[in-house]
Write a protein that holds these residues in place. Sequence first.
Motif, PDB file in Angstrom:
ATOM      1  N   ILE A  11      47.253  45.408  35.192  1.00  0.00           N
ATOM      2  CA  ILE A  11      47.070  45.592  36.634  1.00  0.00           C
ATOM      3  C   ILE A  11      45.598  45.411  36.969  1.00  0.00           C
ATOM      4  O   ILE A  11      44.752  46.190  36.535  1.00  0.00           O
ATOM      5  CB  ILE A  11      47.514  47.002  37.072  1.00  0.00           C
ATOM      6  CG1 ILE A  11      48.926  47.307  36.587  1.00  0.00           C
ATOM      7  CG2 ILE A  11      47.430  47.138  38.584  1.00  0.00           C
ATOM      8  CD1 ILE A  11      49.319  48.770  36.758  1.00  0.00           C
ATOM      9  N   GLY A  12      45.286  44.384  37.740  1.00  0.00           N
ATOM     10  CA  GLY A  12      43.918  44.167  38.184  1.00  0.00           C
ATOM     11  C   GLY A  12      43.200  43.107  37.392  1.00  0.00           C
ATOM     12  O   GLY A  12      43.092  43.189  36.158  1.00  0.00           O
ATOM     13  N   ALA A  13      42.694  42.080  38.084  1.00  0.00           N
ATOM     14  CA  ALA A  13      42.015  40.948  37.440  1.00  0.00           C
ATOM     15  C   ALA A  13      40.520  41.020  37.645  1.00  0.00           C
ATOM     16  O   ALA A  13      39.860  40.009  37.877  1.00  0.00           O
ATOM     17  CB  ALA A  13      42.569  39.626  37.954  1.00  0.00           C
ATOM     18  N   GLY A  14      39.960  42.244  37.586  1.00  0.00           N
ATOM     19  CA  GLY A  14      38.520  42.378  37.476  1.00  0.00           C
ATOM     20  C   GLY A  14      38.093  42.004  36.069  1.00  0.00           C
ATOM     21  O   GLY A  14      38.930  41.639  35.219  1.00  0.00           O
ATOM     22  N   VAL A  34      48.463  40.909  37.033  1.00  0.00           N
ATOM     23  CA  VAL A  34      48.762  40.959  38.463  1.00  0.00           C
ATOM     24  C   VAL A  34      47.533  41.435  39.229  1.00  0.00           C
ATOM     25  O   VAL A  34      46.850  42.376  38.827  1.00  0.00           O
ATOM     26  CB  VAL A  34      49.972  41.875  38.757  1.00  0.00           C
ATOM     27  CG1 VAL A  34      51.232  41.259  38.204  1.00  0.00           C
ATOM     28  CG2 VAL A  34      49.778  43.270  38.176  1.00  0.00           C
ATOM     29  N   GLU A  35      47.249  40.778  40.340  1.00  0.00           N
ATOM     30  CA  GLU A  35      46.044  41.028  41.126  1.00  0.00           C
ATOM     31  C   GLU A  35      46.391  41.024  42.604  1.00  0.00           C
ATOM     32  O   GLU A  35      47.058  40.117  43.099  1.00  0.00           O
ATOM     33  CB  GLU A  35      44.989  39.960  40.830  1.00  0.00           C
ATOM     34  CG  GLU A  35      43.805  39.924  41.758  1.00  0.00           C
ATOM     35  CD  GLU A  35      43.047  41.244  41.826  1.00  0.00           C
ATOM     36  OE1 GLU A  35      42.761  41.696  42.962  1.00  0.00           O
ATOM     37  OE2 GLU A  35      42.758  41.812  40.749  1.00  0.00           O
ATOM     38  N   ALA A  36      45.920  42.071  43.324  1.00  0.00           N
ATOM     39  CA  ALA A  36      46.235  42.193  44.744  1.00  0.00           C
ATOM     40  C   ALA A  36      45.507  41.167  45.597  1.00  0.00           C
ATOM     41  O   ALA A  36      46.021  40.731  46.631  1.00  0.00           O
ATOM     42  CB  ALA A  36      45.904  43.605  45.225  1.00  0.00           C
ATOM     43  N   GLY A 248      48.721  32.983  29.013  1.00  0.00           N
ATOM     44  CA  GLY A 248      48.902  34.076  29.955  1.00  0.00           C
ATOM     45  C   GLY A 248      49.237  33.596  31.353  1.00  0.00           C
ATOM     46  O   GLY A 248      48.989  32.445  31.711  1.00  0.00           O
ATOM     47  N   GLU A 249      49.794  34.495  32.148  1.00  0.00           N
ATOM     48  CA  GLU A 249      50.187  34.181  33.528  1.00  0.00           C
ATOM     49  C   GLU A 249      49.482  35.129  34.485  1.00  0.00           C
ATOM     50  O   GLU A 249      49.401  36.340  34.223  1.00  0.00           O
ATOM     51  CB  GLU A 249      51.695  34.321  33.696  1.00  0.00           C
ATOM     52  CG  GLU A 249      52.194  34.028  35.106  1.00  0.00           C
ATOM     53  CD  GLU A 249      53.684  34.259  35.270  1.00  0.00           C
ATOM     54  OE1 GLU A 249      54.159  34.287  36.426  1.00  0.00           O
ATOM     55  OE2 GLU A 249      54.387  34.435  34.241  1.00  0.00           O
ATOM     56  N   ILE A 250      48.970  34.591  35.584  1.00  0.00           N
ATOM     57  CA  ILE A 250      48.284  35.385  36.605  1.00  0.00           C
ATOM     58  C   ILE A 250      49.095  35.323  37.891  1.00  0.00           C
ATOM     59  O   ILE A 250      49.451  34.237  38.361  1.00  0.00           O
ATOM     60  CB  ILE A 250      46.857  34.868  36.856  1.00  0.00           C
ATOM     61  CG1 ILE A 250      46.026  34.923  35.575  1.00  0.00           C
ATOM     62  CG2 ILE A 250      46.179  35.688  37.961  1.00  0.00           C
ATOM     63  CD1 ILE A 250      44.638  34.292  35.704  1.00  0.00           C
ATOM     64  N   ALA A 251      49.388  36.487  38.469  1.00  0.00           N
ATOM     65  CA  ALA A 251      50.077  36.570  39.755  1.00  0.00           C
ATOM     66  C   ALA A 251      49.106  37.138  40.782  1.00  0.00           C
ATOM     67  O   ALA A 251      48.778  38.331  40.745  1.00  0.00           O
ATOM     68  CB  ALA A 251      51.318  37.456  39.647  1.00  0.00           C
ATOM     69  N   LEU A 252      48.613  36.282  41.676  1.00  0.00           N
ATOM     70  CA  LEU A 252      47.695  36.708  42.723  1.00  0.00           C
ATOM     71  C   LEU A 252      48.473  37.203  43.937  1.00  0.00           C
ATOM     72  O   LEU A 252      49.678  36.978  44.052  1.00  0.00           O
ATOM     73  CB  LEU A 252      46.779  35.549  43.115  1.00  0.00           C
ATOM     74  CG  LEU A 252      45.859  35.005  42.017  1.00  0.00           C
ATOM     75  CD1 LEU A 252      45.117  33.772  42.511  1.00  0.00           C
ATOM     76  CD2 LEU A 252      44.878  36.076  41.539  1.00  0.00           C
ATOM     77  N   ARG A 253      47.757  37.895  44.842  1.00  0.00           N
ATOM     78  CA  ARG A 253      48.364  38.438  46.062  1.00  0.00           C
ATOM     79  C   ARG A 253      49.598  39.289  45.719  1.00  0.00           C
ATOM     80  O   ARG A 253      50.617  39.260  46.404  1.00  0.00           O
ATOM     81  CB  ARG A 253      48.721  37.313  47.043  1.00  0.00           C
ATOM     82  CG  ARG A 253      47.496  36.565  47.551  1.00  0.00           C
ATOM     83  CD  ARG A 253      47.868  35.392  48.441  1.00  0.00           C
ATOM     84  NE  ARG A 253      48.469  34.321  47.649  1.00  0.00           N
ATOM     85  CZ  ARG A 253      47.786  33.431  46.944  1.00  0.00           C
ATOM     86  NH1 ARG A 253      46.468  33.469  46.947  1.00  0.00           N
ATOM     87  NH2 ARG A 253      48.409  32.502  46.257  1.00  0.00           N
TER      88      ARG A 253
END
Length: 528
Positions: A11-14, A34-36, A248-253
């Motif tokens: 949780i969080g792509a910082g 996952v990134e908001a 890896g997979e990144i889910a933005l928004r």
Amino acid sequence: MITRTADAVVIGAGPNGLVAANALADAGWDVLLVEAADEVGGAVRSAEVTAPGFQTDLFSAFYPLAAASPVIAGLDLHRHGLAWSRAPAVLAHVQDDGTGVVLESDAQATAAGLDARAPGDGGAWLDLVAGWQQVRDDVLDALFTPFPPTGALVRLLRHAGTRGALDLARLAVLPVRRLGAERFRGSGGPLLLTGNALHADLPPDAAGSGLFGWLLAMLGQDIGFPVPRGGAGMLARALADRFTAAGGEIALRTRVTAVAVAGNRAVGVVTADGTRVRARRAVLADVVAPTLYRELLGPRHVPARVLADLEAFAWDHPTLKVNWALDGPVPWRAPGAGRAGTVHLGVDLDGFVRVAADLAVGTLPRQPFLLFGQMTTADPARSPHGTQSAWAYTHLPHRRLAAAELREHVGRVEEALERAAPGFAARVIARHVQTPADLEAADANLVGGAVNGGTAALHQQLVFRPTPGLGRPETPVAGLYLASASAHPGGGVHGACGWNAARAALADDGPTGAVRRRLARTAWARLT
């Protein structure tokens, strides 16, 4: 409805979340990050917010900890586009009377400047540098590894000896004001040490501030204060590109609203649209501790003692940041300041104390201490030739400030610059202000404009971070790991919080995992 299953959800792509995701992907795990926000980076992002062609680092900017971090170094980010750039000089502290002191890229040059102010202070500086070189690797290993860093401490004792280890132990609790007075005759050395200490939220008379000042000053002398070529966002982009290249997979928004728990074990996350993502092995949260425990978990899954301890959780001071596009270099009165990437200004040695006292009682300082970044000096790609992309930030008291107070304080920031660099205002093409509310709106981890994930004071470090406990990334919920700056070793862009969380998750999933989990449950039971 479960729409995705992964070995781990981060949780969080910082920077900490990105490092954790990379470490797990390298181990062969299927990882969903996952990134908001609509881009990765957290507080490591850049954009054109002042004028076209002027690149501004929106949050953090200079990265000595990242450049020194064995975690970051081990990721080989140069293969994914990261290149470091450095200013001709590391740092300057300038005063209103036109005098200044410069931390040069060469230690002998720094020493010569200090000697010019007070004979003998150059030798004192070189003594500090020599001591740093003796313990450098051991200190960094101890800083960036999970608590307790037994191996690093054993090596440190072997290399430094008993007396050297005792000197370091004393340094760890020494106020920076006292450190400067003990080591130097003049004000030059103490100005460099104290200004660096105040990069954190520690007052100059606070225990532990000497260690912060020494560490950042020595890193500056050792490797400089580098910046990613092209903007801070290039560091985040390199981490993201490396992660996706590893599968890896990144889910933005995609905002996580809850950590799913079954049988006191984290089994996935729930997103704002109701989507459930199942995690077969672990959930890692690059989320500040109060948000994780109070909002994503809630009282049902968190021991009452931990929730009670969170009532005493202390944030670092809010931040006000002002960004400028300038049509030319800053007209500093102090020689050498124009060559430095970072400039400290606004106060003398006693002024540091006055600022800290004002903040402690909730007062806006009449003469604030400023950290000023000359980004085009550090990286010529940040703005058109002959111009300067610049910013300054200053700390605010722990209270909600009215819009009028914030506007007045922006004026004090620019007044301080005009005193140190007459004609500064005439160079301004455009200005962009980031209030504490703006910072939090852009990154939910920057609660109230606090950028450190919680105070760096000794009472909230080591086994006291984020609350009295293990000083480790494990949480009371099995399979859930704290990977943000709220975990040891705390704030700064070094990736250690994320790396430690990932290593803990991998170890718990390994052949000794059952024993580790049983020990962790026993420890948490005794603590709560």
